[in-house]
Design an enzyme around this catalytic site. Structure first.
Site, short mmCIF file in Angstrom:
data_model
loop_
_atom_site.label_atom_id
_atom_site.label_comp_id
_atom_site.label_asym_id
_atom_site.label_seq_id
_atom_site.Cartn_x
_atom_site.Cartn_y
_atom_site.Cartn_z
N SER A 299 1.49 2.55 -0.93
CA SER A 299 0.10 2.10 -1.07
C SER A 299 -0.81 2.47 0.10
O SER A 299 -0.36 2.66 1.23
CB SER A 299 0.08 0.58 -1.26
OG SER A 299 0.72 -0.05 -0.17
N GLN B 223 -2.88 1.24 2.80
CA GLN B 223 -2.63 -0.04 3.44
C GLN B 223 -3.00 0.00 4.91
O GLN B 223 -3.28 1.06 5.48
CB GLN B 223 -1.14 -0.40 3.30
CG GLN B 223 -0.21 0.67 3.90
CD GLN B 223 1.27 0.32 3.72
OE1 GLN B 223 1.95 0.07 4.69
NE2 GLN B 223 1.76 0.32 2.48
N HIS C 283 -2.00 -2.66 8.63
CA HIS C 283 -1.27 -3.84 9.10
C HIS C 283 -2.16 -4.63 10.05
O HIS C 283 -2.87 -4.06 10.87
CB HIS C 283 0.03 -3.42 9.79
CG HIS C 283 0.89 -2.57 8.90
ND1 HIS C 283 1.43 -3.04 7.73
CD2 HIS C 283 1.26 -1.27 8.99
CE1 HIS C 283 2.11 -2.06 7.14
NE2 HIS C 283 2.01 -0.98 7.89
N LYS D 167 2.15 -5.70 13.13
CA LYS D 167 3.12 -4.71 12.67
C LYS D 167 2.67 -3.28 13.02
O LYS D 167 2.47 -2.46 12.12
CB LYS D 167 3.31 -4.86 11.16
CG LYS D 167 4.53 -4.11 10.63
CD LYS D 167 4.54 -4.11 9.10
CE LYS D 167 5.62 -3.20 8.56
NZ LYS D 167 5.49 -2.96 7.14
N GLU E 179 3.40 0.46 13.83
CA GLU E 179 4.60 1.19 13.39
C GLU E 179 4.46 2.68 13.70
O GLU E 179 3.37 3.20 13.89
CB GLU E 179 4.86 0.97 11.90
CG GLU E 179 3.77 1.46 10.98
CD GLU E 179 4.01 1.08 9.52
OE1 GLU E 179 4.73 0.12 9.24
OE2 GLU E 179 3.43 1.74 8.65
N HIS F 165 -3.60 3.82 6.16
CA HIS F 165 -2.63 4.90 5.99
C HIS F 165 -1.89 4.75 4.66
O HIS F 165 -1.96 3.71 4.01
CB HIS F 165 -1.61 4.91 7.14
CG HIS F 165 -0.81 3.64 7.26
ND1 HIS F 165 -1.30 2.52 7.89
CD2 HIS F 165 0.44 3.30 6.83
CE1 HIS F 165 -0.39 1.55 7.84
NE2 HIS F 165 0.67 2.00 7.20
N ARG G 28 -2.89 -4.38 1.32
CA ARG G 28 -2.95 -3.21 0.44
C ARG G 28 -4.27 -3.16 -0.34
O ARG G 28 -4.87 -4.19 -0.61
CB ARG G 28 -1.80 -3.25 -0.57
CG ARG G 28 -0.42 -3.17 0.05
CD ARG G 28 0.67 -3.21 -1.01
NE ARG G 28 1.99 -3.19 -0.38
CZ ARG G 28 2.61 -4.28 0.06
NH1 ARG G 28 2.05 -5.46 -0.08
NH2 ARG G 28 3.81 -4.18 0.63
N LYS H 86 1.44 -3.80 -6.46
CA LYS H 86 1.61 -5.06 -5.73
C LYS H 86 0.26 -5.72 -5.50
O LYS H 86 -0.79 -5.17 -5.81
CB LYS H 86 2.29 -4.79 -4.39
CG LYS H 86 3.73 -4.28 -4.50
CD LYS H 86 4.33 -4.03 -3.12
CE LYS H 86 5.75 -3.51 -3.23
NZ LYS H 86 6.31 -3.14 -1.93
#
Length: 403
Positions: free
Chosen positions: A88, A90, A92, A115, A117, A256, A275, A281
């Site tokens: 997706s 999205q 964080h 989060k 990453e 991203h 998302r 979702k």
């Protein structure tokens, strides 16, 4: 699906009892202590069954600084991802927003941690990451009328005018344009997407090049997610193709989407994701559009280069500007008979991507055979000696916390 997935291949190689079903997806391998996927301990002589349980009862293994800073918990989650269908659009949340979202909607935001990453490519890896330079977005608004229709006349004008204004005006124009697009009514999105898909398909059938409007990618995403607003996000976000060993780092609030390929990924120990498209979702468009960092940058600036070690010619370090994690990559030639994994003042998790060794450490009762797909937990201040049992090159990734 099946053995096309690097996750499945690593599993099959490390576990002789694993049966790979060719009609089943193998998307993620988790190595860490997150409650949604606490790693299992394979050594039956150890009474605890999961890594989370073991660390809770042996907290000194984290290293004194890590233990104190992160309240006796392993601060990172290490993964391998195999992506065939786009993940997706999205972002964080940062720590402050994560705490707020977790309080408001724990069913969608399962913990209160941030989060950040990092993804390091294992194969050619394609993703969307951060906002494109505004010049590129304005070019797409001209070349793709369906995109301009959804962004709207006012936001389009604002984006064009921002080219000669300061960064604050540019960020404001980006937020206005992106929010207007993402909040489009479903029926309008489906209509405009169908028009664009038809137009690109006709161009492709006539043998014309559609690269200047990312035509192939748009058709691919529309096939995976028909009528999804996320298909249009490719005109706002940088498209990156990482070669094996190249990385991208995604700090909080950076939009991203991973599109295709295999990577190792390391992140703070969280499963919080906001998302807005390319997904079935829960989506939360208002939160996403409000939280994003509207800072445009050329795609090459999104690459995150490693630093080569001065002491170890086989080691490179990916150390992002967050305290929670770093990743080391070790490439050892098969002509070497032994390689020493140095001690760190941090617990670490080691993943064998290529090669066959036996691992020995002063604290382990016996040597541990490790081959492709094998995962080893190393306590703080422990060094490990790897003896090559087959003369082929080693490729190893090691996640740790370098405070």
């Amino acid at each position: 699906m099946g053995s096309h997935s690097e996750v499945a291949r690593l599993l099959a190689s490390s576990d002789p009892l694993a049966r790979i079903s060719e009609d089943k997806p193998y998307a993620e391998l988790w190595m860490g202590t997150h409650p949604r996927g606490d790693a299992k301990i394979l050594d039956s002589r150890i009474s605890q069954r999961t890594l989370g349980q073991w660390i809770a009862e042996n907290q000194d293994c984290l290293g004194s600084k890590v233990k104190d800073t992160f309240n006796g918990k392993l601060p990172f989650l290490f993964k391998v991802l195999s992506v065939e269908t786009a993940l997706s659009i999205q972002a964080h949340p940062n720590k402050e927003l994560a705490e707020k979202l977790h309080l408001q909607a724990p069913q969608h935001y399962p913990d209160s941690n941030h989060k950040p990453e990092m993804a390091i490519a294992l194969t050619s890896f394609q993703g969307l990451c951060g906002f494109r330079p505004v010049e590129e977005i304005v070019t797409f608004l001209t070349k793709v009328p369906e995109f301009q229709f959804l962004v709207g006349d006012n936001a389009t004008t604002q984006l064009k005018q921002s080219l000669s204004q300061d960064s604050h005006a540019m960020a404001s124009a980006l937020q206005s344009g992106f929010s207007h697009l993402m909040e489009s009514k479903k029926q309008l999105v489906v209509e405009q997407l169908n028009l664009l898909v038809k137009r690109i398909s006709q161009q492709v059938a006539a043998g014309n090049n559609v690269e200047d409007i990312c035509g192939e990618l748009l058709l691919q995403l529309h096939q995976q997610y028909p009528g999804d607003i996320g298909c249009f996000a490719i005109y706002f976000l940088n498209l990156l193709t990482l070669k094996p060993g190249e990385a991208m780092f995604l700090e909080a609030n950076v939009p991203h989407a991973y599109l295709k390929g295999d990577c190792v990924e390391c992140m703070a120990c969280s499963d919080n994701t906001v998302r807005a498209g390319l997904t079935s979702k829960f989506i939360d468009v208002p939160t996403l559009c409000e939280m994003l960092s509207y800072t445009p940058s050329p795609s090459k600036d999104r690459l995150f280069p490693p630093k080569w070690s001065q002491e170890d010619p086989y080691l490179s370090l990916y150390a992002p500007p967050v305290p929670d994690f770093a990743v080391m990559k070790m490439e050892v030639p098969g002509s070497d008979t032994e390689y020493k994994v140095s001690a760190l003042d941090s617990a670490s998790i080691l993943l064998m991507v290529q090669g066959t060794v036996t691992a020995s450490t002063p604290t382990a009762q016996a040597e541990i055979p490790l081959k492709r797909g094998g995962v080893l937990f190393i306590g703080a201040n422990e060094s490990v000696s790897l003896k090559l049992t087959v003369p082929e090159d080693l490729l190893i990734f090691r996640a740790c916390c370098l405070l």
